[in-house]
Design a protein around this motif. Structure first.
Motif, mmCIF file in Angstrom:
data_model
loop_
_atom_site.group_PDB
_atom_site.id
_atom_site.type_symbol
_atom_site.label_atom_id
_atom_site.label_comp_id
_atom_site.label_asym_id
_atom_site.label_seq_id
_atom_site.Cartn_x
_atom_site.Cartn_y
_atom_site.Cartn_z
ATOM 1 N N SER A 298 -2.477 -9.025 6.213
ATOM 2 C CA SER A 298 -1.159 -8.173 6.528
ATOM 3 C C SER A 298 -0.629 -7.679 5.213
ATOM 4 O O SER A 298 -0.152 -6.569 5.396
ATOM 5 C CB SER A 298 -0.280 -9.167 7.384
ATOM 6 O OG SER A 298 -0.772 -9.580 8.392
ATOM 7 N N LEU A 299 -1.037 -8.377 4.172
ATOM 8 C CA LEU A 299 -0.495 -7.823 2.789
ATOM 9 C C LEU A 299 -1.361 -6.395 2.868
ATOM 10 O O LEU A 299 -0.806 -5.334 1.933
ATOM 11 C CB LEU A 299 -0.688 -8.753 1.831
ATOM 12 C CG LEU A 299 0.328 -9.762 1.771
ATOM 13 C CD1 LEU A 299 0.017 -10.938 0.705
ATOM 14 C CD2 LEU A 299 1.817 -9.408 1.659
ATOM 15 N N GLN A 300 -2.644 -6.430 2.982
ATOM 16 C CA GLN A 300 -3.349 -5.111 2.686
ATOM 17 C C GLN A 300 -2.939 -3.943 3.557
ATOM 18 O O GLN A 300 -2.804 -2.784 3.209
ATOM 19 C CB GLN A 300 -4.859 -5.468 3.155
ATOM 20 C CG GLN A 300 -5.671 -4.016 2.853
ATOM 21 C CD GLN A 300 -7.235 -4.390 2.532
ATOM 22 O OE1 GLN A 300 -7.440 -4.845 1.831
ATOM 23 N NE2 GLN A 300 -8.189 -4.119 3.634
ATOM 24 N N GLU A 301 -2.389 -4.120 4.893
ATOM 25 C CA GLU A 301 -1.704 -3.465 5.666
ATOM 26 C C GLU A 301 -0.631 -2.855 5.070
ATOM 27 O O GLU A 301 -0.034 -1.684 5.203
ATOM 28 C CB GLU A 301 -1.496 -3.934 7.023
ATOM 29 C CG GLU A 301 -2.872 -4.204 7.986
ATOM 30 C CD GLU A 301 -3.302 -2.939 8.307
ATOM 31 O OE1 GLU A 301 -2.854 -2.186 9.351
ATOM 32 O OE2 GLU A 301 -4.420 -2.801 8.171
ATOM 33 N N TRP A 302 0.177 -3.694 4.573
ATOM 34 C CA TRP A 302 1.392 -3.384 3.888
ATOM 35 C C TRP A 302 1.268 -2.366 2.616
ATOM 36 O O TRP A 302 1.991 -1.468 2.756
ATOM 37 C CB TRP A 302 2.223 -4.630 3.325
ATOM 38 C CG TRP A 302 3.351 -4.504 2.325
ATOM 39 C CD1 TRP A 302 3.211 -4.525 0.771
ATOM 40 C CD2 TRP A 302 4.501 -4.298 2.509
ATOM 41 N NE1 TRP A 302 4.064 -4.310 0.332
ATOM 42 C CE2 TRP A 302 5.097 -4.073 1.215
ATOM 43 C CE3 TRP A 302 5.342 -4.148 3.447
ATOM 44 C CZ2 TRP A 302 6.301 -4.133 1.054
ATOM 45 C CZ3 TRP A 302 6.746 -3.922 3.386
ATOM 46 C CH2 TRP A 302 7.210 -3.673 2.084
ATOM 47 N N ARG A 303 0.186 -2.659 1.984
ATOM 48 C CA ARG A 303 -0.279 -1.838 0.766
ATOM 49 C C ARG A 303 -0.824 -0.606 1.259
ATOM 50 O O ARG A 303 -0.153 0.708 0.596
ATOM 51 C CB ARG A 303 -1.105 -2.550 -0.114
ATOM 52 C CG ARG A 303 -1.809 -1.791 -1.341
ATOM 53 C CD ARG A 303 -2.171 -2.415 -2.299
ATOM 54 N NE ARG A 303 -1.324 -3.104 -3.461
ATOM 55 C CZ ARG A 303 -1.566 -3.601 -4.526
ATOM 56 N NH1 ARG A 303 -2.781 -3.937 -4.701
ATOM 57 N NH2 ARG A 303 -0.610 -4.028 -5.260
ATOM 58 N N LEU A 304 -1.491 -0.442 2.356
ATOM 59 C CA LEU A 304 -2.326 0.652 2.827
ATOM 60 C C LEU A 304 -0.950 1.624 3.265
ATOM 61 O O LEU A 304 -1.179 2.826 3.404
ATOM 62 C CB LEU A 304 -2.954 0.543 3.767
ATOM 63 C CG LEU A 304 -4.257 -0.043 3.467
ATOM 64 C CD1 LEU A 304 -5.142 -0.515 4.537
ATOM 65 C CD2 LEU A 304 -5.203 0.705 2.699
ATOM 66 N N ALA A 305 0.155 1.023 3.907
ATOM 67 C CA ALA A 305 1.264 1.843 4.373
ATOM 68 C C ALA A 305 2.125 2.232 3.215
ATOM 69 O O ALA A 305 3.211 3.070 3.463
ATOM 70 C CB ALA A 305 2.037 1.061 5.368
ATOM 71 N N GLY A 306 1.861 2.062 2.263
ATOM 72 C CA GLY A 306 2.755 2.436 1.012
ATOM 73 C C GLY A 306 3.512 1.635 0.363
ATOM 74 O O GLY A 306 4.630 1.571 -0.678
ATOM 75 N N GLY A 307 3.479 0.073 0.812
ATOM 76 C CA GLY A 307 4.200 -0.969 0.289
ATOM 77 C C GLY A 307 3.636 -1.262 -1.284
ATOM 78 O O GLY A 307 2.451 -1.288 -1.506
ATOM 79 N N LEU A 309 3.103 -4.032 -4.219
ATOM 80 C CA LEU A 309 2.417 -5.591 -4.013
ATOM 81 C C LEU A 309 1.952 -6.055 -5.380
ATOM 82 O O LEU A 309 1.434 -5.375 -6.316
ATOM 83 C CB LEU A 309 1.422 -5.787 -3.173
ATOM 84 C CG LEU A 309 1.066 -7.112 -2.572
ATOM 85 C CD1 LEU A 309 2.293 -7.847 -2.170
ATOM 86 C CD2 LEU A 309 -0.151 -7.060 -1.974
ATOM 87 N N ASP A 310 2.460 -7.125 -6.026
ATOM 88 C CA ASP A 310 1.973 -7.648 -7.249
ATOM 89 C C ASP A 310 1.655 -9.434 -6.928
ATOM 90 O O ASP A 310 1.850 -9.818 -6.009
ATOM 91 C CB ASP A 310 3.048 -7.484 -8.131
ATOM 92 C CG ASP A 310 4.414 -8.279 -7.891
ATOM 93 O OD1 ASP A 310 4.440 -9.424 -7.213
ATOM 94 O OD2 ASP A 310 5.531 -7.816 -8.355
ATOM 95 N N GLU A 311 1.078 -9.968 -7.955
ATOM 96 C CA GLU A 311 0.634 -11.204 -7.840
ATOM 97 C C GLU A 311 1.880 -12.334 -7.226
ATOM 98 O O GLU A 311 1.642 -13.151 -6.430
ATOM 99 C CB GLU A 311 0.267 -11.760 -9.115
ATOM 100 C CG GLU A 311 -0.247 -13.442 -9.201
ATOM 101 C CD GLU A 311 -1.434 -13.568 -8.314
ATOM 102 O OE1 GLU A 311 -1.746 -14.692 -7.926
ATOM 103 O OE2 GLU A 311 -2.174 -12.652 -7.758
ATOM 104 N N GLY A 312 2.929 -12.093 -7.723
ATOM 105 C CA GLY A 312 4.173 -13.040 -7.546
ATOM 106 C C GLY A 312 4.330 -12.690 -6.120
ATOM 107 O O GLY A 312 4.546 -13.921 -5.460
ATOM 108 N N GLN A 313 4.386 -11.343 -5.719
ATOM 109 C CA GLN A 313 4.789 -11.403 -4.171
ATOM 110 C C GLN A 313 3.716 -11.852 -3.292
ATOM 111 O O GLN A 313 3.749 -12.482 -2.358
ATOM 112 C CB GLN A 313 5.010 -10.093 -3.804
ATOM 113 C CG GLN A 313 6.183 -9.258 -4.333
ATOM 114 C CD GLN A 313 6.097 -7.583 -4.128
ATOM 115 O OE1 GLN A 313 5.159 -7.121 -4.659
ATOM 116 N NE2 GLN A 313 7.137 -7.131 -3.726
#
Length: 420
Positions: A298-307, A309-313
């Motif tokens: 789901s985090l990859q989906e978040w990033r692909l949608a423009g969100g 993301l870093d290690e802490g998150q």
């Protein structure tokens, strides 16, 4: 319907089995990603959906609350829709059933288990010009949406974890002139948590669940059969983010996958030692980190949608949502309660009387999470080991077999406290 029509086609899918329904949806979107879909689970819903005037109908003949043949008959009786493309799927392939159906001129009549390639080629003819491709950008995030809110929403709809198996190669190696060898296929995909979970869930669906619950991968493959198993596995590859591409997320996913494999191997070794059901324990160990893997997908989906993301998150998301995603998946996919209880035991023992399998899974979890440079004395002195009467020398032998290179165990993830 014309493939040259610039308006995206409207497609009605009618199928009672949720796993086949999902596979049909993903296949159709892989052919025509801009299609407007309406998905129904039974015949009465489908009759009502005809008012939306779909351009294509894909319907199973065997349906709860209705019959797909009745739906085809109704469509053909409507003058302006008499030529509407209609693909009928059926469990019946006997001459009488086929002849009865052909009277109403389905565009295609496919028997189950479905021929994946034949269905796809038919959809390409119906939905595309020769050589045409339709591309669809990933929808951007809504302005101001927060990562925590996004994950909270995804918890109820997440597709599970990423794939780790090369599916095409696995199927290729399992194919022989006589067909698909299920035992070879099981050996090829048995270390993949997502494939294992989906096939076990599909084998326990209402359409197939007539006997004892299916709790191992090989049981699931045998229940589903070669064609259905292959279709479901291939269907998983069609979904977006079926594989992780982000290096940060891939690193975390590999860590949880390794932890799952270590736990599964310890569980199987303990089951062998204690004369328990080895494959059920192995599957429980393999599936226990599925929630964390689902968060990463789901985090990859978040990033692909423009969100951003870093290690802490990533760390915070895993800590906050790993357990919740895992619990939601196991419940939504209706994995057998007894299997979920074994998964829950990996994290902690509940109250009451413990079965030997429950204790074995708890001990497997302790061993898998133990750093390689830490001694086994604390584990040997634990309540679990004492109840099982597993001694320090036996634990040492287990550790040497399952971790011969002395690699450090993975850090313990957040407790999955709301299991099973």
């Amino acid at each position: 319907m014309s493939a040259a029509d610039p308006t995206p086609p409207s497609v009605l899918i009618v199928e009672g089995d949720p796993w086949v329904r999902d596979m049909l949806r993903e296949m159709l979107l892989s052919v025509r990603c801009d299609a407007r879909l309406q998905v129904c689970a039974d015949g009465s819903q489908a009759i009502n959906a005809l008012s939306s005037k779909p351009d294509l109908i894909i319907a199973a003949r065997e349906l709860p609350s209705g019959d797909g043949l009745d739906l085809l008959r109704k469509v053909r009786a409507q003058g302006e829709k008499s030529a509407l493309p209609f693909i009928l799927l059926s469990e019946r392939s006997d001459p009488a059933s086929v002849k009865e159906t052909l009277r109403f001129h389905p565009t295609e009549y496919l028997s189950k288990p479905l021929n994946f390639d034949k269905l796809r080629k038919r959809l390409e003819v119906l939905l595309l010009h020769a050589g045409e491709e339709v591309s669809c950008p990933i929808p951007a995030l809504l302005p101001g949406v927060k990562l925590k809110d996004y994950l909270e929403q995804r918890r109820a709809t997440a597709d599970g974890g990423p794939l780790f198996t090369d599916v095409q190669q696995a199927i290729k190696r399992a194919l022989n002139p006589q067909g698909l060898n299920l035992k070879v296929l099981e050996e090829e995909v048995r270390d993949d948590p997502q494939i294992t979970a989906v096939l076990i869930a599909a084998a326990n669906s209402a359409a197939l669940h007539r006997d004892a619950p299916v709790q191992t991968l090989l049981q699931a493959l045998n229940k589903l059969g070669s064609t259905q198993s292959m279709n479901l596995i291939l269907g998983m590859t069609l979904k977006r983010s079926a594989r992780l591409s982000d290096p940060l997320l891939t690193q975390h996913a590999t860590r949880y996958w390794n932890l799952s494999l270590h736990t599964a191997e310890y569980a199987r070794s303990l089951a062998r030692m204690l004369d328990l059901e080895q494959e059920r324990c192995y599957c429980a160990g393999l599936l226990h980190s599925l929630g964390d893997l689902a968060v990463l997908r789901s985090l990859q989906e978040w990033r692909l949608a423009g969100g951003e993301l870093d290690e802490g998150q990533v760390q915070q998301s895993l800590g906050e949502f790993g357990a919740a995603f895992g619990s939601a998946l196991r419940t939504r996919w209706r994995l057998p309660l007894s299997l979920r209880e074994l998964i829950a035991a990996i994290y902690q023992l509940g109250g009451g009387v413990y079965s030997r399998e429950i204790l074995a899974m708890n001990l497997a979890g302790q061993l898998a999470r133990l750093p390689a440079d830490q001694g086994l004395e604390k584990v040997a002195d634990s309540k679990t080991a004492r109840l099982l009467k597993v001694s320090l020398p036996e634990l040492s032998r287990l550790r040497k077999v399952e971790n011969p290179e002395g690699k450090p165990a993975e850090p313990e993830p957040a407790p999955d406290s709301d299991l099973p």
